[in-house]
Motif scaffolding. Structure first.
Motif, PDB file in Angstrom:
ATOM      1  N   TYR A 195       6.125   0.369   3.768  1.00  0.00           N
ATOM      2  CA  TYR A 195       4.724   0.930   3.896  1.00  0.00           C
ATOM      3  C   TYR A 195       4.313   2.351   5.033  1.00  0.00           C
ATOM      4  O   TYR A 195       3.985   1.376   5.860  1.00  0.00           O
ATOM      5  CB  TYR A 195       3.514   0.808   2.993  1.00  0.00           C
ATOM      6  CG  TYR A 195       4.173   0.199   1.425  1.00  0.00           C
ATOM      7  CD1 TYR A 195       3.802   0.922   0.183  1.00  0.00           C
ATOM      8  CD2 TYR A 195       4.161  -1.100   1.361  1.00  0.00           C
ATOM      9  CE1 TYR A 195       4.271   0.537  -0.561  1.00  0.00           C
ATOM     10  CE2 TYR A 195       4.471  -1.720   0.272  1.00  0.00           C
ATOM     11  CZ  TYR A 195       4.189  -0.740  -0.966  1.00  0.00           C
ATOM     12  OH  TYR A 195       5.011  -1.276  -2.680  1.00  0.00           O
ATOM     13  N   SER A 196       3.542   3.196   4.903  1.00  0.00           N
ATOM     14  CA  SER A 196       3.024   4.030   5.841  1.00  0.00           C
ATOM     15  C   SER A 196       2.556   5.443   5.215  1.00  0.00           C
ATOM     16  O   SER A 196       2.230   5.258   3.585  1.00  0.00           O
ATOM     17  CB  SER A 196       4.224   5.339   7.207  1.00  0.00           C
ATOM     18  OG  SER A 196       4.866   5.440   6.220  1.00  0.00           O
ATOM     19  N   GLN A 197       1.542   5.910   6.439  1.00  0.00           N
ATOM     20  CA  GLN A 197       0.399   6.980   5.802  1.00  0.00           C
ATOM     21  C   GLN A 197      -0.255   6.459   4.937  1.00  0.00           C
ATOM     22  O   GLN A 197      -0.432   6.786   3.881  1.00  0.00           O
ATOM     23  CB  GLN A 197       1.129   8.135   5.089  1.00  0.00           C
ATOM     24  CG  GLN A 197       1.953   8.115   6.838  1.00  0.00           C
ATOM     25  CD  GLN A 197       2.999   9.949   6.377  1.00  0.00           C
ATOM     26  OE1 GLN A 197       2.382  10.357   5.307  1.00  0.00           O
ATOM     27  NE2 GLN A 197       3.717  10.351   7.181  1.00  0.00           N
ATOM     28  N   ASN A 198      -0.560   4.837   5.201  1.00  0.00           N
ATOM     29  CA  ASN A 198      -2.180   4.886   4.227  1.00  0.00           C
ATOM     30  C   ASN A 198      -1.828   4.664   2.466  1.00  0.00           C
ATOM     31  O   ASN A 198      -2.052   4.835   1.893  1.00  0.00           O
ATOM     32  CB  ASN A 198      -3.180   5.750   3.614  1.00  0.00           C
ATOM     33  CG  ASN A 198      -4.190   5.062   3.847  1.00  0.00           C
ATOM     34  OD1 ASN A 198      -4.383   3.637   4.319  1.00  0.00           O
ATOM     35  ND2 ASN A 198      -5.710   5.734   3.225  1.00  0.00           N
ATOM     36  N   SER A 199      -0.080   3.615   2.473  1.00  0.00           N
ATOM     37  CA  SER A 199       0.853   3.316   1.505  1.00  0.00           C
ATOM     38  C   SER A 199       1.084   4.608   0.785  1.00  0.00           C
ATOM     39  O   SER A 199       0.719   4.660  -0.405  1.00  0.00           O
ATOM     40  CB  SER A 199      -0.438   2.373   0.931  1.00  0.00           C
ATOM     41  OG  SER A 199      -0.383   1.392   0.973  1.00  0.00           O
ATOM     42  N   GLN A 200       0.997   5.845   1.139  1.00  0.00           N
ATOM     43  CA  GLN A 200       1.290   7.295   0.765  1.00  0.00           C
ATOM     44  C   GLN A 200       3.270   7.215   1.024  1.00  0.00           C
ATOM     45  O   GLN A 200       3.267   8.003  -0.298  1.00  0.00           O
ATOM     46  CB  GLN A 200       0.907   8.149   1.291  1.00  0.00           C
ATOM     47  CG  GLN A 200      -1.077   8.593   0.958  1.00  0.00           C
ATOM     48  CD  GLN A 200      -0.890   8.633  -1.277  1.00  0.00           C
ATOM     49  OE1 GLN A 200      -0.981   9.238  -1.243  1.00  0.00           O
ATOM     50  NE2 GLN A 200      -2.025   7.512  -0.941  1.00  0.00           N
TER      51      GLN A 200
END
Length: 118
Positions: free
Chosen positions: A66-71
C-alpha cells in the motif's frame, strides 16, 4: 515446571519491552513464506479478482504493498502462487497490478508486466 514458567515469563517481558520494529519482525518470523492470509487480508474486490485468476492461491508477505495513505495498492505477482506453481510470470516479466481506492472501493487502474520488485 517452575523453570519453564519462569522462562516463559522472562520471554514475555523481554518481548513486551522490545521496540515496535523488533516486534513486527518477530511476528514476520512466525509467518510462513506462502500464506493464504496474505490474500485474505486484502480488500474484498481485490480478493474476488484473484479468486477468478486461480484456485488455491497463496502469497508471500511482499505480495501487496500500500502507498499514499492506503489509496494505492500494488500487487507484485512474483510473490504469488496458484496452486503449486509459479503464476503470472513470463519472459517479459511478472504481472503487476495497481489498484486505486475510489469511493471506498479499490478499482484496477492498470496491469503491466515488469521486472521482479518493480
Amino acid at each position: 515446571m517452575k523453570i519453564t514458567l519462569i522462562s516463559v515469563g522472562l520471554l514475555a517481558t523481554s518481548i513486551s519491552q522490545a521496540s515496535p520494529a523488533f516486534a513486527r519482525g518477530g511476528v514476520h518470523l512466525l509467518d510462513p513464506p506462502l500464506n493464504p492470509q496474505h490474500i485474505n487480508g486484502l480488500p474484498a474486490e481485490v480478493r474476488n479478482a484473484l479468486a477468478h485468476m486461480c484456485r488455491g492461491a497463496q502469497a508471500e508477505h511482499q505480495f501487496a504493498a500500500y502507498s499514499q495513505n492506503s489509496q494505492v495498492l500494488v500487487l507484485h505477482f512474483e510473490h504469488f502462487r496458484c496452486g503449486n506453481g509459479r503464476a503470472t510470470c513470463t519472459r517479459a516479466g511478472c504481472l503487476h497490478q495497481v489498484y486505486t481506492r475510489t469511493d471506498g472501493r479499490y478499482r484496477l487502474l492498470r496491469s503491466y508486466y515488469g521486472p521482479e520488485g518493480d
